[in-house]
Motif scaffolding. Structure first.
Motif, PDB file in Angstrom:
ATOM      1  N   PRO A 131       0.821  -1.210   0.000  1.00 37.80           N
ATOM      2  CA  PRO A 131       0.000   0.000   0.000  1.00 37.80           C
ATOM      3  C   PRO A 131       0.857   1.263   0.000  1.00 37.80           C
ATOM      4  N   ARG A 132       0.274   2.359  -0.465  1.00 44.28           N
ATOM      5  CA  ARG A 132       1.057   3.596  -0.599  1.00 44.28           C
ATOM      6  C   ARG A 132       1.607   4.085   0.736  1.00 44.28           C
ATOM      7  N   GLU A 133       0.800   4.064   1.803  1.00 42.25           N
ATOM      8  CA  GLU A 133       1.298   4.558   3.085  1.00 42.25           C
ATOM      9  C   GLU A 133       2.522   3.771   3.534  1.00 42.25           C
ATOM     10  N   ALA A 134       2.471   2.451   3.369  1.00 42.28           N
ATOM     11  CA  ALA A 134       3.626   1.615   3.722  1.00 42.28           C
ATOM     12  C   ALA A 134       4.797   1.906   2.788  1.00 42.28           C
ATOM     13  N   GLY A 135       4.493   2.141   1.512  1.00 40.40           N
ATOM     14  CA  GLY A 135       5.541   2.465   0.553  1.00 40.40           C
ATOM     15  C   GLY A 135       6.232   3.760   0.889  1.00 40.40           C
ATOM     16  N   GLU A 136       5.467   4.784   1.293  1.00 38.50           N
ATOM     17  CA  GLU A 136       6.063   6.064   1.663  1.00 38.50           C
ATOM     18  C   GLU A 136       6.948   5.915   2.898  1.00 38.50           C
ATOM     19  N   ARG A 137       6.511   5.091   3.848  1.00 40.36           N
ATOM     20  CA  ARG A 137       7.348   4.870   5.039  1.00 40.36           C
ATOM     21  C   ARG A 137       8.653   4.186   4.649  1.00 40.36           C
ATOM     22  N   ALA A 138       8.571   3.202   3.745  1.00 38.78           N
ATOM     23  CA  ALA A 138       9.780   2.496   3.298  1.00 38.78           C
ATOM     24  C   ALA A 138      10.714   3.443   2.560  1.00 38.78           C
ATOM     25  N   LEU A 139      10.172   4.330   1.743  1.00 42.83           N
ATOM     26  CA  LEU A 139      10.995   5.298   1.021  1.00 42.83           C
ATOM     27  C   LEU A 139      11.665   6.270   1.991  1.00 42.83           C
ATOM     28  N   ALA A 140      10.899   6.770   2.966  1.00 44.17           N
ATOM     29  CA  ALA A 140      11.437   7.727   3.931  1.00 44.17           C
ATOM     30  C   ALA A 140      12.530   7.110   4.794  1.00 44.17           C
TER      31      ALA A 140
END
Length: 297
Positions: A131-140
């Motif tokens: 999911p996008r929220e998890a993806g953004e956390r992984a990117l950050a």
């Protein structure tokens, strides 16, 4: 017992002479002067306190001690060469690997095109659908380098950079029996009263809510499960046309009163600013328009 001081060059000279039985042949193999090899072996023998070779005619034969030692020396040489090879690759190891995260709607044909292009450039891709929220956390957190997601119409601040990469055409799909008793075109009320299969996990709330029309929702993030649910008449789906759901068994596009044309979702790519892999990220960004086009989205 005092520690033994020896060098890689001494071990190399010793194992080469042991393998060839000759200073001349060993020197030719290593591209060194035979006097240099002789000096290196002399220094190793001085440090050990015993001879490694005895001369027999024109050849050098290992002493019993040398025979025992050369087996360990060969193991050390193999390990040293493995270390040398790995050490030479270290500068390029980090920059030649890229971790990509993407959502369930990202066209797999586009992803496969990216894999092929990066493989030709010897860039290894790790790929995770989340999911996008998890993806953004992984990117950050630096656990991922690049993300492909549906735009969610909110500010992402200064922690992330983004670029639009294209749009996904959307349509309504259902089993041909699900709305058999409903007059066509189907109204939004009819859709809202019938279970909807959403191709995202329940935790991906912003995306789920944007795609949600019905009051009753069935979640899945696997395409095969989505197909099975819709083919079985468990619910209808608001899906990207690249899924080609109209080709599924007993499934067709539903004509809807609000119209079926011009419904789309914007896809964006995300990455963390100041990334140490920016060179490869920039390379991917330049490839995206052609990859998107070749995927026929």
């Amino acid at each position: 017992m005092p520690s033994l001081s020896y060098s890689f060059a001494q071990l190399e000279a010793f194992t080469a002479v042991a393998a060839h039985g000759s200073l001349v042949k060993a020197a030719a193999k290593l591209g060194k002067d035979r006097t240099t090899l002789r000096d290196l072996i002399d220094l190793l023998e001085d440090g050990l306190g015993y001879a490694l070779f005895v001369r027999e005619g024109k050849t050098l034969q290992l002493t019993p001690e040398g025979d025992l030692l050369q087996r360990q020396a060969q193991l050390l040489m193999r390990q040293a060469r493995a270390f040398e090879q790995f050490a030479c690759q270290v500068p390029s190891t980090e920059t030649q690997a890229l971790s990509v995260v993407y959502d369930a709607f990202t066209p797999r044909k586009f992803i496969h095109g990216l894999i092929a292009v990066m493989a030709k450039r010897q860039v290894r891709l790790s790929l995770t659908c989340m999911p996008r929220e998890a993806g953004e956390r992984a990117l950050a957190a630096g656990q991922a380098d690049l993300g492909f997601y549906q735009a969610n119409n909110r500010s992402i601040g200064t922690e992330m950079e983004w670029r639009a990469i294209g749009t996904l055409e959307m349509d309504f799909y259902a089993s041909q029996t699900l709305f058999a008793q409903v007059a066509m075109p189907c109204s939004l009320l009819d859709l809202s009263l019938t279970p909807q299969v959403v191709m995202h996990s329940a935790s991906d709330i912003p995306v789920s809510q944007r795609l949600q029309i019905a009051g009753s929702i069935i979640f899945t993030n696997e395409l095969e499960m989505l197909r099975g649910l819709i083919e079985s008449g468990c619910g209808w789906g608001f899906l990207p046309t690249h899924f080609q759901a109209a080709r599924w068994d007993n499934v067709s596009a539903i004509p809807v009163a609000v119209g079926n044309e011009g419904i789309s979702q914007t896809m964006v790519t995300l990455w963390r600013p100041g990334h140490d892999k920016r060179r490869i990220i920039d390379e991917v960004l330049t490839q995206i328009p052609a990859l998107w086009k070749s995927a026929g989205i």
